[in-house]
Design a protein around this motif. Structure first.
Motif, short mmCIF file in Angstrom:
data_model
loop_
_atom_site.label_atom_id
_atom_site.label_comp_id
_atom_site.label_asym_id
_atom_site.label_seq_id
_atom_site.Cartn_x
_atom_site.Cartn_y
_atom_site.Cartn_z
N ASN A 182 -7.33 -9.93 9.95
CA ASN A 182 -7.55 -10.00 8.51
C ASN A 182 -6.98 -11.25 7.87
OD1 ASN A 182 -7.15 -6.67 9.00
ND2 ASN A 182 -8.98 -7.34 7.90
N LEU A 229 -9.20 -2.15 2.13
CA LEU A 229 -8.41 -1.78 3.30
C LEU A 229 -8.11 -2.99 4.17
CD1 LEU A 229 -7.09 0.28 5.16
CD2 LEU A 229 -9.36 0.79 6.11
N ALA A 232 -5.57 -5.22 2.50
CA ALA A 232 -4.25 -4.59 2.55
C ALA A 232 -3.62 -4.74 3.93
CB ALA A 232 -4.37 -3.11 2.19
N LYS A 233 -4.43 -4.64 4.96
CA LYS A 233 -3.91 -4.83 6.32
C LYS A 233 -3.40 -6.25 6.52
CE LYS A 233 -6.72 -1.33 8.72
NZ LYS A 233 -7.81 -1.11 9.72
N ALA A 236 -0.06 -6.44 4.75
CA ALA A 236 0.93 -5.64 5.48
C ALA A 236 1.42 -6.40 6.72
CB ALA A 236 0.34 -4.30 5.88
N MET A 390 3.15 -2.39 1.46
CA MET A 390 1.75 -2.57 1.81
C MET A 390 1.33 -1.68 2.99
SD MET A 390 0.27 -4.40 -0.39
CE MET A 390 -1.29 -4.23 0.46
N ILE A 391 2.25 -1.34 3.87
CA ILE A 391 1.92 -0.45 4.97
C ILE A 391 1.58 0.94 4.43
CG2 ILE A 391 4.28 0.32 5.41
CD1 ILE A 391 1.58 -0.50 8.05
N VAL A 394 -1.96 0.73 2.98
CA VAL A 394 -2.95 0.81 4.06
C VAL A 394 -3.22 2.27 4.42
CG1 VAL A 394 -3.35 0.34 6.51
CG2 VAL A 394 -2.45 -1.46 5.03
N GLU A 395 -2.18 3.07 4.56
CA GLU A 395 -2.35 4.47 4.94
C GLU A 395 -3.12 5.24 3.86
OE1 GLU A 395 -1.68 5.86 7.89
OE2 GLU A 395 -1.21 3.79 8.45
N LYS A 398 -6.98 4.17 4.10
CA LYS A 398 -7.72 4.40 5.35
C LYS A 398 -8.86 5.41 5.23
CE LYS A 398 -4.56 2.96 9.03
NZ LYS A 398 -3.67 3.41 10.13
#
Length: 473
Positions: A182, A229, A232-233, A236, A390-391, A394-395, A398
């Protein structure tokens, strides 16, 4: 990199006097010795202010559209004369830390690869310089025939400024060692005499900005969530997975590029900064970025942290939900600043529907939109400590691209659409409601609505348009 179908956005445009004392020139062009007359509208960019430009890489025709982004704050000039730039070249050469996987190009290689930097190869323009489409060997540096080999985006550097050199070095330093699906891939670079060029992978679908604000067809809901998404990855990874934390500092729609399958990749690391380590909570730095995206605490204090990126992500997520720009002076009073306009509605499970992009016409997930709105509200918290990592973002994102509970089949959404259609019709006919009556041209008439509330007739229900088709592979 994939570049947008419109001219590149420049947050701060300043003018620069010609050496011969002629009229001032504005806009974006890069000063290259051998370019000749490849564009009739070329001009140079003065980097004496902290303007930033998202670099878009997709085929497009050059345009004269003005940017709507503005820099956070003006800063003192860092522009030097040509002599100063030339004298500083050895210093920058010594500072260059080159990753082994990067290819080193000659200027003539890139000149031929882009067909002599001709206008037909121009992909985008910005404060850094101009970007051209080119073709090189799959595993080498030699130019090849257009349509063969590896398609790349060649970004040139405006040589008239010290800040440009610093940002060029930052791009090489960060993207030369950071590899992630990403993040846009940096293929190589050219440092020869006073030429500074970067070679990226070509991103055929351009920028998120173009798809949200400049295309006639709306970006489908599932694609928006897929892009959110992916972006965001990328953030993160920078915050929590890179060898040393990196703060991106310039997250916005124009810097989110899309490949052929709408996979999002972050581009333009010119303002990226190594994050704090150990017990430190932030790094102090000069305020640079773009109005409407920068976190308020960073603008006020210069204290930069990963939570500054989280705020910027919240702004972009809000743009994807509403279809509106972060700052838009063409909107009615009270709606210029997207965050301030939308904030009161984000926590309301019913009223937030009213701020969603009307072009979606109900083709969005009800649960997904609610979760995305709640997430945006958390990212946009005025208290940086209350924002998620940010992790965690991501969750939360998803499952959202795959939710199928479309709002178009929701009774509440249909009622809301009916009310909106009636309101628009009344406004068009000069009718407004007032205390149970309808007022036409100042004369009250008894309302036809029942005392139990408005009842929409079948003719007032809008017919939802077919869901826009988006090819996904």
């Amino acid at each position: 990199m994939g570049f947008a179908h419109q001219a590149e956005k420049v947050e701060k445009k300043s003018s620069r006097k010609k050496k011969d004392g002629g009229e001032e020139e504005t806009g974006c062009w890069v000063k290259l010795r051998f370019m000749g007359s490849c564009m009739s509208s070329r001009s140079r960019v003065d980097n004496s202010m902290s303007g930033r430009t998202g670099t878009h890489y997709a085929e497009r025709k050059p345009t004269k559209e003005k940017s709507r982004d503005q820099p956070v704050v003006p800063v003192s000039s860092t522009t030097g004369s040509n002599a100063e730039s030339a004298s500083s070249t050895p210093k920058f050469s010594e500072e260059l830390k080159v990753a082994l996987q990067l290819r080193k190009f000659t200027f003539i290689d890139l000149k031929l690869a882009t067909r002599n930097f001709r206008p037909e190869s121009l992909l985008g323009e910005g404060g850094f310089g101009c970007v051209f489409k080119g073709w090189i060997e799959e595993n080498g540096t030699a130019p090849v025939k257009p349509g063969t080999g590896l398609t790349v985006a060649v970004k040139t550097l405006n040589i008239d400024g010290l800040q440009g050199h610093k940002e060029w070095l930052a791009e090489v330093d960060f993207l030369g060692k950071l590899l992630h699906p990403n993040l846009v891939k940096l293929v190589g670079y050219c440092i020869e005499d006073d030429h500074r060029l970067l070679v990226y992978e070509f991103m055929p679908r351009g920028s998120l900005e173009n798809h949200l604000f400049r295309r006639s067809l709306p970006l489908p809901w599932s694609i928006r969530m897929k892009i959110a998404l992916g972006a965001a990855k990328g953030l993160a990874f920078l915050h929590e997975e890179a060898e040393r934390p990196v703060i991106y500092r310039d997250f916005k729609t124009s810097n989110v590029l899309l490949d052929a399958d709408y996979n999002a990749k972050l581009s333009d690391f010119g303002l990226a900064k190594e994050g704090p380590e150990g017990d430190k909570t932030h790094v102090s730095t000069r305020v640079m970025g773009t109005y409407g995206y920068a976190a308020p605490e960073y603008v006020m204090t210069g204290h930069l942290s990963s939570k500054s990126d989280v705020y910027s992500f919240g702004v972009v997520l809000l743009e994807m939900l509403t279809g509106r720009r972060s700052m838009d002076k063409n909107r009615p009073n009270g709606e210029h600043n997207l965050v301030e306009w939308a904030r009161p509605h984000l926590g309301d499970k019913r009223s937030f529907f009213r701020i969603l992009d009307p072009r979606l016409e109900g083709h969005f997930s009800v649960k997904g939109a609610q979760k995305a709105a709640q997430l945006a509200a958390q990212c946009l918290s005025r208290d940086p400590k209350a924002r998620p990592r940010m992790i965690e973002v991501v969750e939360t994102l998803k499952p959202l691209p795959n939710l199928k509970d479309m709002a178009s089949s929701s009774y509440y959404f249909q009622t809301m659409q009916s009310d909106r259609a009636r309101s628009n019709l009344n406004a068009k006919n000069g009718i407004r409601t007032q205390a149970g009556f309808v007022v036409r041209n100042g004369q009250p008439l008894r309302s036809l609505s029942s005392s139990n509330g408005p009842q929409a007739s079948p003719s007032q229900h809008p017919h939802p348009s077919p869901k826009p088709k988006a090819k996904e592979s």
